[in-house]
Motif scaffolding. Structure first.
Motif, PDB file in Angstrom:
ATOM      1  N   THR A 159      -3.684  10.912  -1.638  1.00  0.00           N
ATOM      2  CA  THR A 159      -4.961  10.194  -1.618  1.00  0.00           C
ATOM      3  C   THR A 159      -4.735   8.690  -1.749  1.00  0.00           C
ATOM      4  O   THR A 159      -5.418   7.882  -1.108  1.00  0.00           O
ATOM      5  CB  THR A 159      -5.867  10.701  -2.744  1.00  0.00           C
ATOM      6  OG1 THR A 159      -6.036  12.119  -2.612  1.00  0.00           O
ATOM      7  CG2 THR A 159      -7.222  10.029  -2.710  1.00  0.00           C
ATOM      8  N   ALA A 160      -3.780   8.310  -2.591  1.00  0.00           N
ATOM      9  CA  ALA A 160      -3.502   6.884  -2.791  1.00  0.00           C
ATOM     10  C   ALA A 160      -2.954   6.232  -1.527  1.00  0.00           C
ATOM     11  O   ALA A 160      -3.222   5.052  -1.256  1.00  0.00           O
ATOM     12  CB  ALA A 160      -2.520   6.706  -3.944  1.00  0.00           C
ATOM     13  N   THR A 161      -2.211   6.983  -0.717  1.00  0.00           N
ATOM     14  CA  THR A 161      -1.643   6.421   0.506  1.00  0.00           C
ATOM     15  C   THR A 161      -2.550   6.606   1.716  1.00  0.00           C
ATOM     16  O   THR A 161      -2.218   6.139   2.809  1.00  0.00           O
ATOM     17  CB  THR A 161      -0.282   7.092   0.802  1.00  0.00           C
ATOM     18  OG1 THR A 161      -0.477   8.505   0.940  1.00  0.00           O
ATOM     19  CG2 THR A 161       0.705   6.810  -0.318  1.00  0.00           C
ATOM     20  N   GLY A 162      -3.677   7.303   1.556  1.00  0.00           N
ATOM     21  CA  GLY A 162      -4.587   7.536   2.661  1.00  0.00           C
ATOM     22  C   GLY A 162      -4.140   8.632   3.583  1.00  0.00           C
ATOM     23  O   GLY A 162      -4.648   8.756   4.696  1.00  0.00           O
ATOM     24  N   ALA A 163      -3.197   9.465   3.129  1.00  0.00           N
ATOM     25  CA  ALA A 163      -2.689  10.538   3.984  1.00  0.00           C
ATOM     26  C   ALA A 163      -3.638  11.722   4.041  1.00  0.00           C
ATOM     27  O   ALA A 163      -3.483  12.596   4.875  1.00  0.00           O
ATOM     28  CB  ALA A 163      -1.328  11.002   3.470  1.00  0.00           C
ATOM     29  N   SER A 164      -4.629  11.773   3.157  1.00  0.00           N
ATOM     30  CA  SER A 164      -5.622  12.854   3.168  1.00  0.00           C
ATOM     31  C   SER A 164      -6.984  12.229   2.920  1.00  0.00           C
ATOM     32  O   SER A 164      -7.086  11.123   2.404  1.00  0.00           O
ATOM     33  CB  SER A 164      -5.295  13.893   2.095  1.00  0.00           C
ATOM     34  OG  SER A 164      -5.382  13.304   0.807  1.00  0.00           O
ATOM     35  N   PRO A 165      -8.041  12.920   3.308  1.00  0.00           N
ATOM     36  CA  PRO A 165      -9.371  12.341   3.098  1.00  0.00           C
ATOM     37  C   PRO A 165      -9.666  12.159   1.618  1.00  0.00           C
ATOM     38  O   PRO A 165      -9.297  12.985   0.782  1.00  0.00           O
ATOM     39  CB  PRO A 165     -10.308  13.379   3.723  1.00  0.00           C
ATOM     40  CG  PRO A 165      -9.521  14.648   3.756  1.00  0.00           C
ATOM     41  CD  PRO A 165      -8.100  14.238   3.950  1.00  0.00           C
ATOM     42  N   THR A 166     -10.299  11.056   1.294  1.00  0.00           N
ATOM     43  CA  THR A 166     -10.649  10.773  -0.098  1.00  0.00           C
ATOM     44  C   THR A 166     -11.982  11.392  -0.495  1.00  0.00           C
ATOM     45  O   THR A 166     -12.383  11.298  -1.640  1.00  0.00           O
ATOM     46  CB  THR A 166     -10.725   9.249  -0.326  1.00  0.00           C
ATOM     47  OG1 THR A 166     -11.701   8.699   0.593  1.00  0.00           O
ATOM     48  CG2 THR A 166      -9.375   8.606  -0.062  1.00  0.00           C
ATOM     49  N   ARG A 167     -12.645  12.008   0.468  1.00  0.00           N
ATOM     50  CA  ARG A 167     -13.912  12.652   0.160  1.00  0.00           C
ATOM     51  C   ARG A 167     -13.847  14.079   0.678  1.00  0.00           C
ATOM     52  O   ARG A 167     -13.643  14.303   1.866  1.00  0.00           O
ATOM     53  CB  ARG A 167     -15.074  11.900   0.807  1.00  0.00           C
ATOM     54  CG  ARG A 167     -16.439  12.478   0.424  1.00  0.00           C
ATOM     55  CD  ARG A 167     -17.546  11.593   0.950  1.00  0.00           C
ATOM     56  NE  ARG A 167     -18.858  12.088   0.526  1.00  0.00           N
ATOM     57  CZ  ARG A 167     -20.004  11.499   0.811  1.00  0.00           C
ATOM     58  NH1 ARG A 167     -20.009  10.372   1.521  1.00  0.00           N
ATOM     59  NH2 ARG A 167     -21.133  12.007   0.382  1.00  0.00           N
ATOM     60  N   PHE A 168     -14.008  15.038  -0.191  1.00  0.00           N
ATOM     61  CA  PHE A 168     -13.870  16.433   0.163  1.00  0.00           C
ATOM     62  C   PHE A 168     -15.220  17.027   0.498  1.00  0.00           C
ATOM     63  O   PHE A 168     -16.250  16.625  -0.055  1.00  0.00           O
ATOM     64  CB  PHE A 168     -13.233  17.211  -0.988  1.00  0.00           C
ATOM     65  CG  PHE A 168     -11.833  16.768  -1.307  1.00  0.00           C
ATOM     66  CD1 PHE A 168     -10.755  17.315  -0.658  1.00  0.00           C
ATOM     67  CD2 PHE A 168     -11.603  15.770  -2.261  1.00  0.00           C
ATOM     68  CE1 PHE A 168      -9.475  16.909  -0.942  1.00  0.00           C
ATOM     69  CE2 PHE A 168     -10.334  15.366  -2.552  1.00  0.00           C
ATOM     70  CZ  PHE A 168      -9.253  15.927  -1.888  1.00  0.00           C
TER      71      PHE A 168
END
Length: 434
Positions: A159-168
C-alpha cells in the motif's frame, strides 16, 4: 393469685402453630437486622469483591501494556512516514490485523543499525523490527512473530508503494440470529451462571441459621421458647426470619454491586470472564426465570437451613455444631456438582436423581428453567421441596425435644452420664430423705 385469676390465665387461647411461627420470625428478624453483627456481616463480602475488582482493573491494564504489539520501524524517515500512512489507511478496515508501528530514532539518525542486536538488548516493547525499504521490507524477530506479521507487513508495504489499491471494495453480509445448537449451548451458559449464583448465596447465608440457634442454646433462650411454643413452630419461625434477613442482605449487595458495575464494568468482566449482559435468554423468559430463581433460592435456603437446625438440635456445644456442620457443607457441595454435571442431560437417571433429591432439586430445576419452557414440572418440584422442608423441620424439632428438653421436668434432678458411663453432672442439692 386467686382461683379466678388462675382460671382466667388458663382460659387464654394458645397461639396456633402459624401464629407462633410468625411471632418467632418477627422477633428474630428484628433482632438480627438491627444488630451490629449483621452490619459487619453485610460489609464482609464487599471487601473481597472490591479487592477483586481493583486487582482485575490493574491486571487488565498491566496485561494490555504487556501484550500490546509494536513493530519498530528502522527504515529511513521518509519510508517510515510512508509505512505509517499506509497503516493508518488500512487500520479502519482491518482493525487489529494492522500492527502498531513505532519509529526507532537510532535507525532514522543514519549510520549502521543492527536490528538483531537491538532486539537482543530488549529495549522497548517491540515484537519485531522492520528494516529495508517498502519495496523490499525485512522483518527481524522470532519465528512466531514473523509468521504472524509477515502478511500484514507485506500488505502495508504494498500500500505504501502504491502496488495495490489503497481503497478496498465494501462487502455486504447476512447475519443469522441463531441456530438450534448455538441457542441450546448459550442457554447452558445461563443455567450454569444461575446455579453458581444460587449455590454461592445459599452457602454464604444459610450459616446464619446455625449460628443463631447455637447462640440461643447457649443462653438457654431456646428452652424457654420451647416450653411455651411448639418446637416445630420455633424452628419454622427461625427459618423464615433468616430467609427474610437473607433477602435484605441480597438487596444491599445487589444495590452495591449494581453501583460497582456501573463504575468498574471492565474490571468486573475481567475478573468473572463473563459478560452478564450477553447471557442468552432462558427458555421460560427472563421475568419467569427471575421469579423461579427467587423461589428456588428460598427453597434451597429453607432446605439447608432446616438441615442445619437439625444439626443444632443434635449438638450440645458450639464445637459439636461446627464439627457436625462440615459433612453437611461437603454434602451440599457434592449435590451442587451433581446438578452442574447433568446440565443439558434432561431425563437421564442422574439428572432425575438430582431433581428428586431435595438438597439438589432447586439447582437442577433452575437449570431446567433455563433449558425448557415446561412449567408444570416446577410446580411439582416446589411442592416436593416444601414437603421436604416440613419433614426436616419436624424431625429437627423431635430431636431437639429428645436431646435438649429431656433435662427438664422430672428428669432434671437425675444424673446425666457421658459416653464413658461416668457421671457428667452431680446434683449437689440432693433432696432430703423423707
Amino acid at each position: 393469685m386467686s382461683s379466678f385469676d388462675q382460671s382466667a390465665i388458663d382460659a387464654r387461647p394458645r397461639l396456633s402453630r402459624l401464629e407462633a411461627a410468625w411471632v418467632i420470625a418477627r422477633r428474630d428478624f428484628i433482632a438480627v437486622l438491627f444488630s451490629r453483627a449483621f452490619l459487619f456481616f453485610l460489609i464482609g463480602p464487599l471487601f473481597p469483591v472490591l479487592v477483586g475488582g481493583l486487582a482485575g482493573s490493574i491486571g487488565k491494564q498491566v496485561s494490555t501494556q504487556a501484550v500490546s504489539v509494536e513493530i519498530g520501524l528502522a527504515m529511513s524517515a521518509e519510508d517510515n512516514s510512508a509505512m505509517l500512512d499506509a497503516a493508518d489507511t488500512l487500520r479502519p478496515q482491518l482493525g487489529g490485523g494492522v500492527p502498531a508501528f513505532r519509529r526507532i530514532a537510532e535507525a532514522e539518525a543514519g549510520g549502521a543499525f543492527d536490528a538483531r542486536a537491538f532486539l537482543d538488548e530488549r529495549r522497548g516493547n517491540f515484537a519485531a523490527i522492520l528494516t529495508g525499504t517498502p519495496q523490499s521490507p525485512e522483518l527481524v524477530g522470532t519465528e512466531g512473530q514473523i509468521n504472524r506479521w509477515r502478511g500484514p507487513v507485506e500488505l502495508i508495504a504494498a500500500t505504501a508503494t502504491g502496488a495495490s489499491p489503497t481503497r478496498f471494495p465494501s462487502s455486504t453480509s447476512q447475519v443469522v440470529a441463531t441456530s438450534a445448537a448455538s441457542e441450546r449451548s448459550n442457554r447452558i451458559r445461563t443455567a450454569q451462571a444461575a446455579q453458581m449464583v444460587l449455590f454461592l448465596l445459599t452457602m454464604l447465608l444459610a450459616g446464619m441459621v446455625l449460628s443463631n440457634l447455637a447462640e440461643e442454646k447457649g443462653n438457654k433462650i431456646i428452652e424457654i421458647l420451647a416450653a411455651a411454643i411448639p418446637m416445630d413452630a420455633v424452628f419454622m419461625g427461625k427459618l423464615f426470619a433468616m430467609l427474610g434477613v437473607s433477602f435484605v442482605g441480597i438487596a444491599v449487595w445487589g444495590t452495591v454491586g449494581w453501583g460497582f458495575w456501573a463504575v468498574a464494568e471492565d474490571a468486573i468482566v475481567t475478573v468473572t470472564q463473563t459478560n452478564f449482559r450477553e447471557l442468552p435468554g432462558p427458555a421460560v423468559g427472563w421475568p419467569m426465570f427471575i421469579a423461579l430463581g427467587i423461589v428456588y433460592f428460598s427453597m434451597a435456603y429453607l432446605l439447608l437451613g432446616a438441615l442445619f437446625l437439625t444439626i443444632g438440635a443434635m449438638a450440645n456445644t458450639v464445637r459439636e455444631v461446627q464439627t457436625m456442620s462440615m459433612p453437611v457443607t461437603m454434602l451440599q457441595l457434592m449435590v451442587f456438582f451433581l446438578s452442574a454435571a447433568n446440565i443439558g442431560q434432561i431425563g437421564t437417571p442422574l439428572e432425575l436423581t438430582s431433581v428428586i433429591f431435595p438438597l439438589s432439586s432447586p439447582f437442577a430445576m433452575v437449570a431446567r428453567a433455563a433449558l425448557e419452557d415446561t412449567l408444570w414440572t416446577h410446580a411439582v418440584a416446589l411442592v416436593w421441596q416444601a414437603f421436604a422442608v416440613v419433614l426436616l423441620v419436624k424431625g429437627g424439632s423431635i430431636l431437639f425435644r429428645k436431646r435438649v428438653m429431656k433435662s427438664g421436668g422430672a428428669g432434671h434432678a437425675k444424673k446425666r452420664r457421658n459416653w464413658f458411663g461416668r457421671s457428667s453432672a452431680q446434683d449437689s442439692s440432693a433432696e432430703p430423705a423423707e
